[in-house]
Design a protein around this motif. Structure first.
Motif, PDB file in Angstrom:
ATOM      1  N   SER A 594     -36.474   6.005 -34.823  1.00 25.81           N
ATOM      2  CA  SER A 594     -36.143   3.674 -34.449  1.00 25.81           C
ATOM      3  C   SER A 594     -37.120   3.991 -34.320  1.00 25.81           C
ATOM      4  N   LEU A 595     -37.343   2.411 -34.472  1.00 30.50           N
ATOM      5  CA  LEU A 595     -37.885   1.864 -33.849  1.00 30.50           C
ATOM      6  C   LEU A 595     -37.492   0.484 -32.902  1.00 30.50           C
ATOM      7  N   ARG A 596     -38.553   0.943 -32.171  1.00 33.31           N
ATOM      8  CA  ARG A 596     -37.246  -0.019 -30.590  1.00 33.31           C
ATOM      9  C   ARG A 596     -37.946  -1.180 -29.875  1.00 33.31           C
ATOM     10  N   ALA A 597     -37.938  -2.174 -29.622  1.00 39.09           N
ATOM     11  CA  ALA A 597     -37.934  -3.236 -29.140  1.00 39.09           C
ATOM     12  C   ALA A 597     -38.879  -2.814 -28.110  1.00 39.09           C
ATOM     13  N   PRO A 598     -40.448  -3.557 -28.124  1.00 38.12           N
ATOM     14  CA  PRO A 598     -41.357  -3.597 -26.999  1.00 38.12           C
ATOM     15  C   PRO A 598     -41.017  -4.900 -25.671  1.00 38.12           C
ATOM     16  N   ILE A 599     -40.242  -5.315 -25.988  1.00 39.34           N
ATOM     17  CA  ILE A 599     -40.157  -6.512 -24.403  1.00 39.34           C
ATOM     18  C   ILE A 599     -38.734  -7.047 -25.047  1.00 39.34           C
ATOM     19  N   VAL A 614     -40.891   0.888 -47.951  1.00 36.79           N
ATOM     20  CA  VAL A 614     -42.100   0.235 -47.110  1.00 36.79           C
ATOM     21  C   VAL A 614     -43.000   1.071 -47.156  1.00 36.79           C
ATOM     22  N   ARG A 615     -44.256  -0.096 -47.095  1.00 39.90           N
ATOM     23  CA  ARG A 615     -45.864   0.577 -47.110  1.00 39.90           C
ATOM     24  C   ARG A 615     -46.040   0.423 -45.753  1.00 39.90           C
ATOM     25  N   GLN A 616     -47.073   1.244 -45.115  1.00 41.76           N
ATOM     26  CA  GLN A 616     -47.733   1.749 -43.743  1.00 41.76           C
ATOM     27  C   GLN A 616     -47.775   0.055 -43.337  1.00 41.76           C
ATOM     28  N   GLY A 617     -47.846  -0.081 -42.125  1.00 38.20           N
ATOM     29  CA  GLY A 617     -48.014  -2.044 -42.178  1.00 38.20           C
ATOM     30  C   GLY A 617     -47.295  -2.807 -42.232  1.00 38.20           C
ATOM     31  N   ASP A 618     -46.705  -2.820 -43.336  1.00 34.78           N
ATOM     32  CA  ASP A 618     -45.250  -3.590 -43.679  1.00 34.78           C
ATOM     33  C   ASP A 618     -44.535  -4.584 -43.078  1.00 34.78           C
ATOM     34  N   GLN A 619     -44.286  -5.273 -42.453  1.00 36.34           N
ATOM     35  CA  GLN A 619     -43.671  -6.263 -41.792  1.00 36.34           C
ATOM     36  C   GLN A 619     -42.293  -6.658 -41.966  1.00 36.34           C
ATOM     37  N   LYS A 627     -42.455 -17.185 -25.340  1.00 31.03           N
ATOM     38  CA  LYS A 627     -42.981 -18.036 -26.251  1.00 31.03           C
ATOM     39  C   LYS A 627     -43.880 -17.492 -27.339  1.00 31.03           C
ATOM     40  N   MET A 628     -44.317 -16.452 -27.912  1.00 33.53           N
ATOM     41  CA  MET A 628     -45.090 -15.862 -28.463  1.00 33.53           C
ATOM     42  C   MET A 628     -44.204 -14.909 -29.363  1.00 33.53           C
ATOM     43  N   GLU A 629     -44.784 -14.104 -30.717  1.00 33.58           N
ATOM     44  CA  GLU A 629     -44.873 -13.835 -31.215  1.00 33.58           C
ATOM     45  C   GLU A 629     -44.880 -12.471 -31.932  1.00 33.58           C
ATOM     46  N   TYR A 630     -43.808 -11.097 -31.744  1.00 27.77           N
ATOM     47  CA  TYR A 630     -44.761  -9.725 -32.272  1.00 27.77           C
ATOM     48  C   TYR A 630     -43.589  -8.991 -32.918  1.00 27.77           C
ATOM     49  N   ALA A 631     -44.569  -8.877 -33.734  1.00 27.89           N
ATOM     50  CA  ALA A 631     -44.095  -8.135 -35.419  1.00 27.89           C
ATOM     51  C   ALA A 631     -44.109  -7.374 -35.113  1.00 27.89           C
ATOM     52  N   ILE A 632     -43.156  -6.478 -35.997  1.00 28.85           N
ATOM     53  CA  ILE A 632     -42.806  -4.764 -35.552  1.00 28.85           C
ATOM     54  C   ILE A 632     -42.902  -4.235 -36.903  1.00 28.85           C
ATOM     55  N   ARG A 633     -43.728  -3.439 -37.287  1.00 28.96           N
ATOM     56  CA  ARG A 633     -44.338  -3.224 -38.642  1.00 28.96           C
ATOM     57  C   ARG A 633     -44.130  -1.835 -38.823  1.00 28.96           C
ATOM     58  N   ALA A 634     -43.867  -1.233 -40.486  1.00 28.09           N
ATOM     59  CA  ALA A 634     -43.447   0.141 -40.735  1.00 28.09           C
ATOM     60  C   ALA A 634     -45.090   1.240 -40.146  1.00 28.09           C
ATOM     61  N   PHE A 660     -35.512   3.775 -39.379  1.00 27.05           N
ATOM     62  CA  PHE A 660     -36.745   4.360 -40.622  1.00 27.05           C
ATOM     63  C   PHE A 660     -36.684   5.788 -40.455  1.00 27.05           C
ATOM     64  N   GLN A 661     -37.240   6.173 -42.738  1.00 23.95           N
ATOM     65  CA  GLN A 661     -37.613   7.746 -42.237  1.00 23.95           C
ATOM     66  C   GLN A 661     -38.505   7.584 -43.439  1.00 23.95           C
ATOM     67  N   PRO A 662     -39.736   7.850 -42.261  1.00 23.19           N
ATOM     68  CA  PRO A 662     -41.026   8.268 -43.128  1.00 23.19           C
ATOM     69  C   PRO A 662     -41.060   9.459 -44.565  1.00 23.19           C
ATOM     70  N   LEU A 663     -41.923   8.910 -45.687  1.00 18.86           N
ATOM     71  CA  LEU A 663     -41.769   9.451 -46.847  1.00 18.86           C
ATOM     72  C   LEU A 663     -41.777  11.045 -46.944  1.00 18.86           C
TER      73      LEU A 663
END
Length: 671
Positions: A594-599, A614-619, A627-634, A660-663
């Motif tokens: 699980s990818l969780r919300a950091p905030i 998806v590839r590692q680092g993909d948004q 008022k700021m953006e936070y990208a959740i990446r693979a 998410f399931q890693p390769l």
């Protein structure tokens, strides 16, 4: 002069304006959103009115409601502070239409300077150098990469109506261009309601120097010297100081003259800041004009002895400037740092929660605190995370830095995470001490500046002693309520039958469980943990303040228990230790990762669907918070199992966002 003003803002700047208005005999009207009903600015004002729910668009940006309250309360003028509506020409125009004075320049000037492309054109026509660049909206998509290569990397993509470091992206190579433009457009549209962008050459190794200007309706214009704002992270200022170190007197005077000329060119009225980038050889470029009071205005107040908010109110009321240029004098050196509710170790994620403990530095001997919070206040995820500003003054820069370090050591927050430790590291950094830093210094040295301070054995010993003494205090209270005062079980010293008295406890320190054994010895204890033996003698425990003698050294610390942890303030450092006997977050369960919300925040963009590879680092998605953006990446190559929220949904910290399931795991399962 006005008899009553409304302050269309919140937090420390609303409090700051109230203080000046009160000294001038002006009554104040505060406005607030529902979560801010018990905020400090609400308490300080003479009147206060709710203008809507938490969302800024429905409260602090709700122009019609603010104007209605101002009229109903009998206010004659509106001070917008900074942020929110402070640089909104439509609001300035609406104030005029409603018969109210907007404390700021005219709507035309705000419009001209609020649009960076227009400001560039005006300054260029006035003979003021501007940074090489272009307007992205005027360049066909097929030509953008060529335009970028022509300007030369690195480049900055900037919101045309931006400010405060928002809507800006750095591009180091052609392949980064498209993602940077898309991200800047989203952030610009969300923060400023306009997705127009500029592309500019980044001036490398530059200093950010700004000049404070004032001009009245009678044509009098002055500068109040300059400020250096070069310590920045992602184009957001962290520390400001005046006078600017490291520039020659010739360049200093030229910056002053250029700033006043810009004010004259515009027919400016009120407070403004002309910002420049200064290269090592002294060449400088116009950056922008902020048509409002700056966050860092106290730096100028400390070196001049002037109240800039009072100046604003006088000018807005039609009075001439209080002083002429020849009457203004720069004395000593001042530094300001911004105290944010954010965690530098976690990539500066904003921190929310209750301020369980707050101690501010003593405001004397050249130390000032402009704050908008008190102990017990709740820091919410709805607004900018800046809590306060710490400003110091010294006879020279060296004295100001020493005073800053002493004040930071006295500034304590518990319950939320703040950036004070990060500020201390900046203040002792050799590059800052030597004034050789540039606008890129923080970003280039971020790892070393944000490295967590290790928790020492001495700190663990202090925590263990504090917990024992706190337990004894509770036992004594129970004895006073009817317990047996002679029972060894009520001594709190680890009484054991047929064994030596011993207390055993566990502390969770930076992810590692530490077992501490404590043996009573005289008026103290012998501590054993992980092969380390120490002796500690109690001197005094008074509330949260502990004084003891540890290995022969006198130690003073403040310890606060809250939210399943202990926060320790000792020797200028702050440490957080979890209490392992309280609840902890369990594993996700259900397979996958699980990818969780950091905030806490809102899902603004979704880039994938269940089943996507998806590839590692993909948004995967984008969260917006404060008022700021936070990208959740693979985190790795793999497959998206499920998306648990939709675009527009609100999420809380630690909520599961993506399964998410890693390769590698997928291949192992197939085998």
């Amino acid at each position: 002069m006005f008899k009553k003003i409304l302050i269309a803002n919140r937090g420390e700047i609303a409090c700051r304006i109230i203080y000046s208005a009160r000294k001038m005999g002006i009554a104040t009207v505060a406005v607030y959103s529902e979560p801010d009903s018990s905020a400090l600015h609400v308490e300080l004002a003479d009147e206060a009115y709710c203008i809507g729910p938490a969302a800024a668009t429905l409260s602090y940006l709700n122009q019609q409601e603010i104007l209605r309250v101002a009229k109903a309360a009998g206010a004659e003028a509106i001070h917008p502070g900074y942020g929110f509506l402070s640089e909104n020409p439509e609001f300035a125009l609406a104030c005029k239409a409603a018969g109210l004075i907007f404390v700021g320049p005219s709507p035309d000037v705000i419009t001209s300077m609020g649009i960076k492309s227009r400001a560039r054109d005006i300054m260029e026509q006035a003979g003021i150098p501007v940074i090489p660049g272009c307007y992205i909206d005027e360049v066909p998509d097929s030509e953008l990469e060529g335009k970028g290569e022509g300007l030369g990397y690195p480049l900055l993509i900037k919101a045309d109506r931006g400010g405060g470091g928002k809507g800006i992206r750095l591009v180091n190579a052609t392949e980064e261009m498209n993602e940077a433009i898309a991200a800047a457009r989203r952030e610009a549209a969300g923060a400023f309601g306009d997705a127009s962008l500029l592309m500019e050459k980044q001036i490398v190794n530059a200093r950010h120097v700004e000049v404070q200007i004032f001009r009245d309706i009678h044509g009098n214009a002055v500068h109040l010297f300059e400020r250096d704002c070069s310590l920045q992270r992602r184009h957001q200022k962290i520390l400001e100081e005046s006078p600017a170190p490291g520039i020659s007197e010739r360049i200093r005077q030229k910056l002053h003259r250029t700033a006043v000329a810009a004010a004259e060119t515009l027919g400016y009225v009120g407070a403004g800041t002309v910002e420049f980038l200064v290269e090592p050889d002294g060449e400088f470029y116009f950056l922008e004009i902020n048509t409002r009071l700056q966050v860092e205005h106290p730096v100028t107040e400390m070196i001049t002895g002037q109240d800039l908010v009072a100046w604003q109110l006088l000018v807005a009321a039609g009075e001439p400037l209080p002083l002429g240029q020849e009457e203004l004098e720069c004395k000593g050196h001042a530094i300001e740092v911004r105290v944010y509710a954010e965690d530098p170790v976690r990539n500066f994620l904003p921190s929310t929660g209750t301020i369980h403990y707050l101690r501010q530095p003593m405001t004397a001997d050249g130390v000032r605190v402009d704050s908008g919070v008190r102990q017990g206040d709740m820091v919410t995820p709805f607004y900018d995370p800046m809590l306060a500003k710490l400003i110091v003054w010294g006879e020279d820069r060296h004295e100001a830095i020493l005073r800053l370090l002493a004040a930071l050591a006295e500034y304590h927050f518990a319950g939320i995470t703040v950036n004070i430790g990060f500020l201390r590291r900046l203040a002792v950094d050799p590059a800052f001490s030597a004034a050789t830093h540039t606008t890129r210094y923080v970003d280039e040295h971020l790892d070393e500046l944000t490295r967590p301070e290790p928790i020492t054995d001495e700190t663990l010993a202090i925590v263990a002693l504090y917990r024992v003494l706190e337990n004894q205090r509770m036992l004594y209270q129970q004895v006073g309520s009817g317990g047996d005062p002679y029972s060894p079980w009520n001594s709190g010293k680890g009484f054991r039958v047929n064994e030596s008295d011993r207390i055993e406890m566990q502390l969770l320190s930076q992810g590692e469980m530490v077992t501490v054994h404590m043996y009573p010895v005289g008026d103290g204890y012998r501590l054993e943990m992980a092969g380390v033996v120490m002796t500690v003698t109690v001197v005094e425990l008074h509330g949260a303040k502990l004084r003891c003698r540890l290995q022969g050294k006198n130690v003073a610390a403040t310890l606060v228990t809250h939210d399943e942890q202990i926060t320790v303030f000792c020797a200028g450092n702050t440490f957080h230790l979890l209490l392992p006997d309280l609840g902890r977050v369990g594993s996700d369960g259900g397979g996958g990762n699980s990818l969780r919300a950091p905030i806490p925040g809102k899902v603004t963009e979704l880039f994938v669907e269940a089943g996507d590879t998806v590839r590692q680092g993909d948004q995967l998605l984008v969260l917006e918070a404060m008022k700021m953006e936070y990208a959740i990446r693979a985190p790795a190559d793999g497959t998206v199992i499920s998306i648990l929220y939709r675009q527009g949904d609100s999420v809380q910290e630690k909520d599961r966002l993506v399964e998410f399931q890693p390769l590698e795991e997928k291949n192992d399962a197939a085998a």
